[in-house]
Design a protein around this motif. Structure first.
Motif, mmCIF file in Angstrom:
data_model
loop_
_atom_site.group_PDB
_atom_site.id
_atom_site.type_symbol
_atom_site.label_atom_id
_atom_site.label_comp_id
_atom_site.label_asym_id
_atom_site.label_seq_id
_atom_site.Cartn_x
_atom_site.Cartn_y
_atom_site.Cartn_z
ATOM 1 N N ASP A 25 1.228 -1.126 -0.526
ATOM 2 C CA ASP A 25 -0.007 0.373 -0.526
ATOM 3 C C ASP A 25 0.977 1.066 0.439
ATOM 4 O O ASP A 25 0.590 2.102 -0.848
ATOM 5 N N CYS A 26 1.860 1.038 0.376
ATOM 6 C CA CYS A 26 2.719 2.470 -0.034
ATOM 7 C C CYS A 26 4.321 2.373 0.821
ATOM 8 O O CYS A 26 4.902 0.648 1.162
ATOM 9 N N ALA A 27 5.211 3.277 1.032
ATOM 10 C CA ALA A 27 6.432 2.638 0.863
ATOM 11 C C ALA A 27 6.776 3.425 2.323
ATOM 12 O O ALA A 27 5.951 4.490 3.141
ATOM 13 N N TYR A 28 8.008 3.322 2.840
ATOM 14 C CA TYR A 28 7.916 4.386 4.196
ATOM 15 C C TYR A 28 9.371 5.108 4.132
ATOM 16 O O TYR A 28 10.410 4.682 4.024
ATOM 17 N N LEU A 29 9.511 6.491 4.925
ATOM 18 C CA LEU A 29 11.194 6.717 4.805
ATOM 19 C C LEU A 29 11.255 6.953 6.425
ATOM 20 O O LEU A 29 10.039 7.379 7.244
ATOM 21 N N ILE A 30 12.399 6.351 7.219
ATOM 22 C CA ILE A 30 12.575 5.701 8.005
ATOM 23 C C ILE A 30 13.102 6.978 8.584
ATOM 24 O O ILE A 30 13.621 7.885 8.946
ATOM 25 N N GLU A 31 12.553 7.807 9.742
ATOM 26 C CA GLU A 31 12.606 9.480 10.480
ATOM 27 C C GLU A 31 14.043 9.240 11.615
ATOM 28 O O GLU A 31 15.024 9.654 11.929
ATOM 29 N N SER A 32 13.276 8.074 12.177
ATOM 30 C CA SER A 32 14.741 7.188 13.624
ATOM 31 C C SER A 32 14.194 6.639 13.943
ATOM 32 O O SER A 32 13.415 5.638 13.735
ATOM 33 N N GLY A 33 15.019 5.572 14.849
ATOM 34 C CA GLY A 33 14.982 4.178 15.518
ATOM 35 C C GLY A 33 15.240 3.952 13.702
ATOM 36 O O GLY A 33 16.407 3.630 12.494
ATOM 37 N N GLY A 34 15.674 1.771 13.825
ATOM 38 C CA GLY A 34 16.024 0.943 13.253
ATOM 39 C C GLY A 34 14.131 0.183 12.501
ATOM 40 O O GLY A 34 13.360 0.106 12.920
ATOM 41 N N ILE A 35 14.449 -0.125 11.524
ATOM 42 C CA ILE A 35 14.045 -1.514 11.190
ATOM 43 C C ILE A 35 14.565 -2.496 10.393
ATOM 44 O O ILE A 35 15.485 -2.678 9.845
ATOM 45 N N GLU A 36 14.165 -3.991 11.005
ATOM 46 C CA GLU A 36 14.676 -5.424 10.240
ATOM 47 C C GLU A 36 14.211 -5.833 9.801
ATOM 48 O O GLU A 36 12.840 -6.052 9.585
ATOM 49 N N VAL A 37 14.730 -5.683 8.493
ATOM 50 C CA VAL A 37 13.775 -6.670 6.251
ATOM 51 C C VAL A 37 14.588 -8.429 7.290
ATOM 52 O O VAL A 37 15.192 -8.229 6.795
#
Ligand code: C2E
Ligand code: CA
Ligand code: CA
Ligand code: CA
Length: 385
Positions: free
Chosen positions: A20-32
């Protein structure tokens, strides 16, 4: 706010989900992570400034991995349409390269899952970084628009004969939370790359109409207001009708509204001619901005029925010191008279310039000598003229 906040361990999207959408990380982290043979394999660790989930959005296929927050993460959703619009406007070669790249990526991903290798790190290229920073700025502009973070500067135009303030030009301002004030020259161009210029233009129009209504209420006479419109707005169907509806809703007499079209953007004479005719049918005036700096439109000027010619600062800057610059301004004033157009000279910073304009019979002067752009609140704080 448009931001999304995830708690530690919270899932952003799962393998197989529709994109549905993409995301831009502002702060913190994401694990894929992706699942292979019953085990989770980490594909990438992403941090502030990185994009996540754009791949499935770009080629409109289900998510191939699961994204989870590491610690608390703040994300900026990038709307599907925001990416789809850019993709549609992209050079076809670039688009096919991108699609090829995605295919190879998916292939590599499948191979990787089969082998259970650790996450590869692929740094962004410079052009990708540039693109992301533009998208970031655009998202922030979108947010500023929603949060009323844009502001209007009103710059006075003086009636040269009477010395009175006859009207104002509306100049949009953006106070960026991190970068401070950003020039409209920069962000208007950015907004023009997508249709974001349309809501920005509507904000400016509403704020301009409201400002005039407030000035009238406060006893400042009936000033006109000039609003800049860019070529991208002109080609948007229904522009003039929407402007008229907004002016009427604000009870602005139509004759006090002027649209400014920049000369260098007048590329489609038929379109501009139609816009002018439509404006005139509704009683709105049209100005040719930055006259003399774009391509030479002298050959077409007689076809385009402008009500106002705005002489750029480039001419007024040297008019007192340089007789040749003075001769050019004088000739433009005469041209305006012959075409029955009003003449505004911009960039008037000194008294000798203003006196010269009075001698030449120029109608309006605009520039720092007359006044810098100020907010409505600042103008209302002055004693009534
Ligand atoms: P413009 O329409 O030619 O606006 C005049 C610019 O000259 C303004 O800069 C103004 O602040 C500046 N200026 C005015 N008097 C003087 C002076 O005496 N000396 C000097 N040196 N400069 C003076 P600003 O506000 O940065 O706007 C830049 C351009 O951005 C505008 O040029 C216009 O093309 C565009 N723009 C501004 N607001 C809007 C908007 O709401 N919509 C669209 N589409 N474009 C806009
Ligand atoms: Ca202008
Ligand atoms: Ca101008
Ligand atoms: Ca200009």
């Amino acid at each position: 706010t448009l931001r999304t906040t995830l708690t530690p361990g919270q899932v952003l999207f799962r393998e197989g989900d529709p994109p549905d959408c993409a995301y831009l990380i502002e702060s913190g982290g994401i694990e894929v992570k992706a699942r292979q043979r019953g085990k989770d394999v980490v594909l990438s660790l992403l941090g502030p400034g990185d994009l996540v989930g754009e791949m499935a959005v770009i080629d409109d296929s289900p998510r191939t991995a699961t994204a989870t927050a590491i610690g608390e993460a703040v994300l900026f959703p990038i709307d599907r349409s925001q990416i789809a619009e850019r993709l549609a406007a992209t050079d076809p070669i670039v688009r096919s390269l991108l699609e090829g790249q995605l295919k190879r990526y998916r292939g590599a991903l499948a191979a990787l899952q089969g082998q259970g290798v650790e996450a590869p790190t692929a740094p962004m290229t410079t052009s990708e970084r540039l693109g992301v920073s533009k998208i970031r700025l655009e998202s922030q502009l979108r947010e500023a628009l929603a949060a009323r973070g844009l502001e209007l500067g009103l710059q006075p135009l003086m009636d040269v004969d009477s010395g009175r303030i006859a009207g104002y030009e509306a100049l949009v301002r953006w106070h960026h939370p991190e970068r401070g004030p950003i020039s409209p020259a920069e962000f208007v161009a950015l907004a023009e790359e997508t249709s974001l210029i349309v809501p920005v233009g509507e904000y400016v129009m509403d704020a301009a109409c409201e400002s005039v209504a407030r000035l009238v209420e406060a006893g400042h006479g009936q000033p006109f207001v000039a609003v800049n419109v860019s070529a991208r707005q002109l080609s948007h169907p229904g522009l003039v009708e929407r402007i008229v509806a907004r002016a009427d809703a604000a009870r602005l007499p139509r004759g006090t509204l002027k649209l400014e079209i920049t000369e260098s953007q007048v590329l489609d004479y038929d379109l501009v001619g139609e816009v002018i005719a439509l404006c005139h049918a509704h009683g709105i005036k049209v100005a040719l901005d930055d006259f003399g700096t774009g391509y030479s439109h002298l050959a077409h000027l007689h076809r385009l029925d402008f009500d106002v010619l705005k002489v750029d600062q480039a001419f007024s800057r040297n008019m007192v010191a340089d007789p040749r610059a003075m001769a050019v301004v004088e000739a433009i004033v005469q041209l305006g008279r012959a075409l029955q157009a009003e003449i505004v000279v911009e960039g008037v910073e000194t008294r000798p310039q203003l006196e010269a304009l009075r001698r030449l019979g120029c109608h309006y002067a605009q520039g720092y000598l007359i006044g810098r752009p100020r907010t409505l609140a600042q103008i209302l704080a002055d004693p009534v003229p």
